[in-house]
Design an enzyme around this catalytic site. Structure first.
Site, short mmCIF file in Angstrom:
data_model
loop_
_atom_site.label_atom_id
_atom_site.label_comp_id
_atom_site.label_asym_id
_atom_site.label_seq_id
_atom_site.Cartn_x
_atom_site.Cartn_y
_atom_site.Cartn_z
N LYS A 113 -2.09 7.91 12.71
CA LYS A 113 -3.46 7.52 13.08
C LYS A 113 -4.33 8.77 13.23
CE LYS A 113 -2.94 3.80 12.11
NZ LYS A 113 -3.77 2.85 11.36
N TYR A 134 4.12 6.68 14.84
CA TYR A 134 2.87 5.96 14.51
C TYR A 134 1.63 6.80 14.83
CZ TYR A 134 -0.78 2.34 15.23
OH TYR A 134 -1.93 1.60 15.21
N VAL A 167 0.81 -1.22 0.00
CA VAL A 167 0.00 0.00 0.00
C VAL A 167 0.85 1.27 0.00
CG1 VAL A 167 -1.95 -1.14 1.15
CG2 VAL A 167 -0.28 0.12 2.53
N SER A 215 -7.20 4.83 15.24
CA SER A 215 -6.78 4.20 16.51
C SER A 215 -7.11 5.11 17.68
CB SER A 215 -5.27 3.97 16.47
OG SER A 215 -4.80 3.57 17.75
N THR A 253 -6.62 -1.51 22.25
CA THR A 253 -5.56 -2.51 22.03
C THR A 253 -6.20 -3.84 21.71
OG1 THR A 253 -4.01 -1.35 23.45
CG2 THR A 253 -3.57 -3.67 23.05
#
Ligand SMILES: NC(=O)C1=CN([C@@H]2O[C@H](COP(=O)(O)OP(=O)(O)OC[C@H]3O[C@@H](n4cnc5c(N)ncnc54)[C@H](O)[C@@H]3O)[C@@H](O)[C@H]2O)C=CC1
Ligand SMILES: C[C@H](O)[C@@H]1OC(=O)[C@H](O)[C@@H]1O
Length: 256
Positions: A162, A158, A66, A145, A190
């Site tokens: 998100k 990261y 991707v 997230s 999580t």
């Protein structure tokens, strides 16, 4: 099977394992034909397709990293060729190579951005163009997230991706509303998958994370199926766009 997605054509990125795989199979259980994108795990993708077909639906696995913009058009064109169109698109593929901030290797930062953020942008754009061409609306769902809202010591590369994916859904909801295309974000807490297997191998860390969840357990990939089907379904969520849905067992609101 409830048939909430009967006759719908669904595309899911990163569906050879974890949340993407559970969502792909879950959509088939609700009546959809499903195209599965995978990076390198052909065996995982093929077995997801076998499960989709065992449910009496069409399934197809299409390879593509991707992070490469051309993977997006290849995935969507492949899905159209095999399934006849795209009604629902789930942007799920993502990585989270845990690493400390002060010595973050440039290549880890850049790869995380390219997979999670650039990948989402080009995939969503390709799916949206196909939906606009079909002229019958659609639903786009992105796996953001809880980390879009809170930080993580070893996730400095990261968490911005998100937050970016959440923001992408807000802006595409605005850009695509006139085409009847709904765009929403899911914010898992999580969920036990390969992405955090090493991190949670530390028993103390795992127990700490479990204690933070009012519902008393960490998530399973299957916990993401119902929320995805809800947002995908015009019957249930036809007036829901630009929304963000936490699916975290209550972890986010648990201050003390
Ligand atoms: N597991 C968790 O606790 C949470 C996961 N998420 C998000 O959910 C999504 C899925 O993650 P999990 O299922 O947990 O992880 P996972 O590691 O089990 O699955 C990730 C999937 O994405 C695929 N993938 C990775 N890089 C790719 C690439 N370049 N091209 C194509 N496919 C690629 C992998 O092959 C795999 O199928 C990710 O976007 C992640 O950020 C969000 C919040 C929490
Ligand atoms: C990979 C992490 O365990 C997982 O991913 C997220 O987005 C959240 O931070 C979860 O804890």
């Amino acid at each position: 099977m409830t048939g909430l997605l009967e006759g719908k054509r669904v595309c899911v990125t990163g569906a050879s394992a974890g949340i993407g795989r559970a969502v792909a199979i879950g959509c088939a259980r609700h009546g959809a034909d499903v195209a599965v994108n995978f990076g390198s795990d052909r065996q995982g993708a093929d077995s997801a397709v076998a499960e989709i077909e065992a449910l009496g639906r069409k399934g197809v696995a299409i390879q593509g990293d991707v992070a490469e913009p051309e993977s997006a058009t290849r995935f969507i064109d492949g899905a159209v060729a095999e399934l006849g169109g795209v009604d629902i698109f789930v942007n799920n593929a993502g990585i989270c190579p845990f690493h400390s901030f002060l010595d973050m290797p440039t290549e880890v930062f850049e790869r995380t951005m390219r997979v999670n953020m650039h990948g989402a942008y080009f995939m969503v754009q390709a799916a949206a163009n196909q939906m606009v061409k079909q002229g019958d609306g659609g639903s786009i769902i992105a796996m953001s997230s809880i980390s879009a809202l809170v930080g993580g010591e070893f996730q400095t590369h990261y968490t911005p991706t998100k937050a970016g994916v959440l923001s992408l859904m807000q802006s595409t909801a605005v850009a695509l509303g006139k085409h009847g295309i709904r765009c929403n974000a899911l914010l898992p807490g999580t969920i036990l998958t390969d992405i955090n297997k090493d991190d949670l191998a530390d028993g103390e860390k795992r127990e700490y994370m479990e204690r933070r969840v009012p519902l008393g357990r960490l998530g399973r990939p299957e916990d993401m199926v119902g929320p995805t089907v809800f947002l995908a379904s015009d019957e249930l969520a036809g007036y829901v766009t630009g929304a963000a849905l936490l699916v975290d067992g209550g972890m986010f609101v648990n201050l003390q």
